[in-house]
Write an enzyme that holds these catalytic residues in place. Structure first.
Site, mmCIF file in Angstrom:
data_model
loop_
_atom_site.group_PDB
_atom_site.id
_atom_site.type_symbol
_atom_site.label_atom_id
_atom_site.label_comp_id
_atom_site.label_asym_id
_atom_site.label_seq_id
_atom_site.Cartn_x
_atom_site.Cartn_y
_atom_site.Cartn_z
ATOM 1 C CE1 TYR A 104 -3.040 -2.992 0.160
ATOM 2 C CE2 TYR A 104 -3.690 -2.358 2.373
ATOM 3 C CZ TYR A 104 -3.823 -3.195 1.281
ATOM 4 O OH TYR A 104 -4.731 -4.208 1.312
ATOM 5 C CE LYS A 108 1.076 -17.646 -2.242
ATOM 6 N NZ LYS A 108 0.235 -18.840 -2.084
ATOM 7 C CG ASP A 130 -6.861 -4.255 4.235
ATOM 8 O OD1 ASP A 130 -7.823 -4.133 5.010
ATOM 9 O OD2 ASP A 130 -6.787 -3.667 3.135
ATOM 10 C CG ASP A 190 -12.094 -6.206 6.851
ATOM 11 O OD1 ASP A 190 -11.801 -5.664 7.928
ATOM 12 O OD2 ASP A 190 -12.480 -5.573 5.858
#
Ligand code: NAD
Length: 366
Positions: free
Chosen positions: A146, A195, A251, A255
């Site tokens: 981001y 990852k 992120d 959620d």
């Protein structure tokens, strides 16, 4: 102990829920013998109305001078509020981004707890929800994809977009240290999510997390690939204690984890820098649809205040007392409208407003 707290009630239901958190904190302080000093500050729409901008430098300076910041929520109805006629950098949310950046809040903590009493709200199968869960997602907040360089170009008539994912070892180390420190205060397990089978940034993440783990022999470390973690969160959420992960993975996973608890009015959060300083706020927004109606659930804010006691002030017994009060009051069947069983069996449940929920919780701290 003297607790210097900057308080940002904000907009919508913000002032209502913060008032209840203050009520619970006042009772906790009197029971445990502390003194709380508040500096009330304006941010978001409330600041636009007075200063024309969502966050002044003076407010940032006052927040920085405090030991911690307790916040309600900011923003209004994005369709009808005049705040949203302003250019983006002058809208309420710009204040939120600015304060996080100015205070260098790089670690975001979101607990996802399924209370036995609210198991019906959990969208997972009954045999999974019956086991309950209590995890904390620690997300890196100021680096990664981001914040990397990005651009869109056209090459030979083909549009191409490029985003870059960069982490240096210092950014990884400081959040890993936070994760292990917090695991020490909980059940002593860190699941580091990456990852590493594909990404270099994840391979460095894994190495640095292992280096940090060496300093915490009492904490168990496991690594998990992000795709597997997304599955495990719905298959067996009880296995997790602290999930430590980078910005974008966090992120998405935070959620997902909060949705499996099923109740937005219960979700606390904290954002920390590399000192004890933190900003504590509910995960939900300012709920303009129910503002001023004494209908908001103040528990997310009250649980955020409990996190403040635990992480900024090291007052674990006090934080435990607040969290235990929440469990007890839910167990006695008290519910705000958002957590009232829907269309189901409401036997044993009593509907209460925001203020009464605050009173009940404050009374429960003895
Ligand atoms: P929201 O979280 O405010 O509301 C979503 C739904 O959940 C609404 O129906 C609301 O009534 C309900 N709800 C939320 N919190 C509740 C509580 N404590 N008790 C009972 N019900 C609750 O999200 P939204 O409607 O998309 O956004 C409203 C405003 O909040 C917008 O201006 C948005 O930008 C802002 N916002 C602020 C923050 C923040 O301050 N960190 C976060 C998210 C959204």
């Amino acid at each position: 102990m003297r607790l210097n707290i900057a308080c940002i009630p904000g907009d919508g239901i913000g002032p209502e829920i913060v008032a209840e958190a203050k009520k619970v904190l006042a009772k906790t302080a009197s029971v445990f013998g502390h003194e709380i000093v508040y500096e009330d500050l304006l941010m978001g729409g409330a600041s636009i109305d007075v200063h024309g901008i969502p966050l002044t430098d003076e407010t940032v300076a006052k927040a920085r001078a405090a030991d911690a910041v307790l916040m309600g929520s900011i923003g209004g109805n994005t369709t009808t509020s005049p705040w949203y006629q302003l250019p983006p950098e002058k809208r309420p949310e710009a204040g939120l981004l600015k304060i996080r950046k100015e205070l260098n809040l790089f670690a975001n903590l979101r607990p996802a707890v399924l209370y036995g009493e609210l198991a019906d709200a959990c969208p997972l199968k009954k045999e999974i929800s019956d086991a309950g869960f209590d995890m904390l997602i620690m997300r890196e907040l100021t680096g990664g994809l981001y914040f990397g360089e990005r651009r869109t170009v056209e090459e030979n008539g083909v549009r191409k977009a490029i985003d870059t994912l960069i982490y240096d070892e210092n950014e990884i180390r400081r959040i890993a240290i936070k994760g292990f420190e917090i695991a020490k205060k909980r059940r002593g397990k860190v699941t580091s999510v990456d990852k590493a089978n594909v990404l270099d940034s994840s391979r460095l993440w894994r190495k640095v997390v292992e280096e940090v783990a060496a300093d915490y022999p009492g904490v168990t470390l496991e690594h998990m690939l992000v795709d597997n973690c997304a599955m495990q969160l719905v298959k067996d959420p009880a296995q997790f204690d602290v999930i430590l992960t980078e910005n974008m993975f966090g992120d998405i996973l935070s959620d997902e984890a909060s949705m499996v608890t099923g109740s937005i009015g219960m979700l606390a959060s904290a954002s920390l820098n590399d000192t004890k300083f933190g900003l504590y706020e509910p995960s939900h927004g300012s709920a303009p649809d129910i503002a001023g109606k004494d209908m908001a659930n103040p528990i997310a804010t009250i649980l955020s205040a409990a996190m403040m006691l635990r992480y900024s002030f090291d007052l674990d017994a006090e934080a435990d007392a607040v969290e235990q009060a929440v469990k007890t009051i839910l167990n006695r069947g008290y519910r705000t409208a958002d957590i009232m069983p829907k269309g189901g069996d409401v036997t044993g449940c009593t509907l209460v407003g925001c203020r009464q929920m605050g009173d009940l919780l404050a009374d429960e701290i003895k």
